[in-house]
Design an enzyme around this catalytic site. Structure first.
Site, PDB file in Angstrom:
ATOM      1  N   GLY A  46       5.419  -1.158  -0.389  1.00 11.24           N
ATOM      2  CA  GLY A  46       4.160  -1.165   0.360  1.00 11.24           C
ATOM      3  C   GLY A  46       3.008  -1.855  -0.343  1.00 11.24           C
ATOM      4  N   CYS A  76      12.537   2.164   7.239  1.00 13.76           N
ATOM      5  CA  CYS A  76      11.355   1.847   6.440  1.00 13.76           C
ATOM      6  C   CYS A  76      10.331   1.180   7.341  1.00 13.76           C
ATOM      7  CB  CYS A  76      11.756   0.909   5.304  1.00 13.76           C
ATOM      8  SG  CYS A  76      10.371   0.399   4.277  1.00 13.76           S
ATOM      9  N   THR A  78       7.567  -0.143   6.435  1.00 16.47           N
ATOM     10  CA  THR A  78       7.016  -1.334   5.785  1.00 16.47           C
ATOM     11  C   THR A  78       7.902  -2.556   6.045  1.00 16.47           C
ATOM     12  OG1 THR A  78       6.094   0.085   4.071  1.00 16.47           O
ATOM     13  CG2 THR A  78       6.249  -2.254   3.562  1.00 16.47           C
ATOM     14  N   CYS A 178       5.254   6.265   7.103  1.00 13.24           N
ATOM     15  CA  CYS A 178       6.106   5.805   5.995  1.00 13.24           C
ATOM     16  C   CYS A 178       7.113   6.923   5.789  1.00 13.24           C
ATOM     17  CB  CYS A 178       5.269   5.585   4.734  1.00 13.24           C
ATOM     18  SG  CYS A 178       6.238   5.484   3.202  1.00 13.24           S
TER      19      CYS A 178
HETATM   20  N1  DGL Z   1       9.544   4.220   2.933  1.00 19.26           N
HETATM   21  C1  DGL Z   1       8.842   3.027   3.201  1.00 19.26           C
HETATM   22  C2  DGL Z   1       8.158   3.053   4.564  1.00 19.26           C
HETATM   23  O1  DGL Z   1       8.597   3.753   5.463  1.00 19.26           O
HETATM   24  C3  DGL Z   1       7.905   2.444   2.168  1.00 19.26           C
HETATM   25  C4  DGL Z   1       7.800   2.973   0.803  1.00 19.26           C
HETATM   26  C5  DGL Z   1       7.402   1.889  -0.181  1.00 19.26           C
HETATM   27  O2  DGL Z   1       6.220   1.580  -0.270  1.00 19.26           O
HETATM   28  O3  DGL Z   1       8.331   1.371  -0.796  1.00 19.26           O
HETATM   29  O4  DGL Z   1       7.192   2.386   4.778  1.00 19.26           O
END
Ligand code: DGL
Length: 260
Positions: A46, A76, A78, A178
């Site tokens: 992120g 994810c 992101t 997230c």
């Molecule tokens: N788990 C990820 C999401 O849903 C992002 C976490 C990260 O910043 O790596 O956005």
């Protein structure tokens, strides 16, 4: 519709966040095989540019494609916000993305905070989603939160450090945009007395829709009897396998998994 006897699904996240999604998919479709592919040593995504996120995600997914998945779930927000279209061009299988549950939160209205990573907050996909569905929602980028959760998952505090999450006053709902943040759903709902939306269940359902396995009554029907007669296996690929395996069993109470 899935014709094959064997359905195998790659669930991908930068780190531990997507284990929430994996858990929901296994509960909903226990007969599929799953490979959890993660990139824990490069968390957080992120704080990275779209080009970096694409290059890290494809480094993991190019390798995971050797297992010939039926579908990929990008667990994810992101990665979805930054490059889901490019991933769909690159891999010849259905890819389910994950968007913050802004549409669901909009249905209940009220004052809403959408917690996301910096990269998601800046992406045009996410900005268009909020503008079209819930323009009055307050977007709250949380620069350090995913890395904090990734590093402290086995000792998360009951009361959150104030500098990690800054919410506007009197929120009535919070969107966890997230997958890492889902581990703090209990703490956030207690601290702010808010409704929490996380999109996890919707994403697991979309996997089935994308594979065409629901009939007109919404029941699972389009899978061969052979596939339905067995319980699938869960394995882990890339990243910190020992940690991801431990969370999958210890936090979600799941059965031991197998080696690839
Ligand atoms: N788990 C990820 C999401 O849903 C992002 C976490 C990260 O910043 O790596 O956005």
């Amino acid at each position: 519709m899935v014709k094959s006897d064997k359905v195998s699904v790659i669930v991908f996240d930068s780190g531990i966040g997507g284990l929430n999604v994996l858990n929901a998919c296994v509960k909903r479709y226990p007969h599929f095989d799953y490979i959890y592919a993660a990139d824990n040593f490069n968390v957080p995504y992120g704080m990275r540019s779209a080009e970096e996120v694409f290059s890290l995600a494809t480094a993991v997914l190019d390798g995971a494609m050797q297992y010939r998945p039926t579908a990929i779930v990008v667990a994810c927000n992101t990665v979805t916000a930054e490059c889901i279209e490019r991933l769909r061009e690159r891999y010849p299988v259905p890819i389910v993305g994950m968007q913050p549950a802004v549409k669901e939160a909009a249905k209940s209205g009220g004052k809403c905070a959408v917690l996301v990573t910096e990269a998601t907050a800046q992406s045009s996909n996410f900005r268009a989603l909020v503008a079209a569905n819930f323009p009055s929602a307050t977007v709250c980028p949380c620069p350090d939160l995913a890395a904090y959760i990734e590093g402290n998952i086995f000792a998360l505090p009951e009361v959150l450090p104030k500098d990690l999450v800054a919410l506007p006053e009197n929120c009535e709902s919070i969107v966890l945009g997230c997958t890492h943040y889902v581990y703090l759903a209990g703490q956030l709902s207690r601290a702010y007395c808010c409704r929490i939306f996380d999109g996890i269940d919707g994403t697991s359902r979309r996997l089935g829709e994308m594979l065409g396995i629901y009939d007109h009554r919404g029941e699972i029907s389009g899978i061969s009897d052979h596939c339905l007669s067995k319980t699938g296996k869960v394995s882990f690929y890339c990243g910190n396998i020992a940690k991801n395996r431990r969370i999958y069993s210890a936090i979600f109470g799941n059965q031991p998994t197998r080696e690839l």
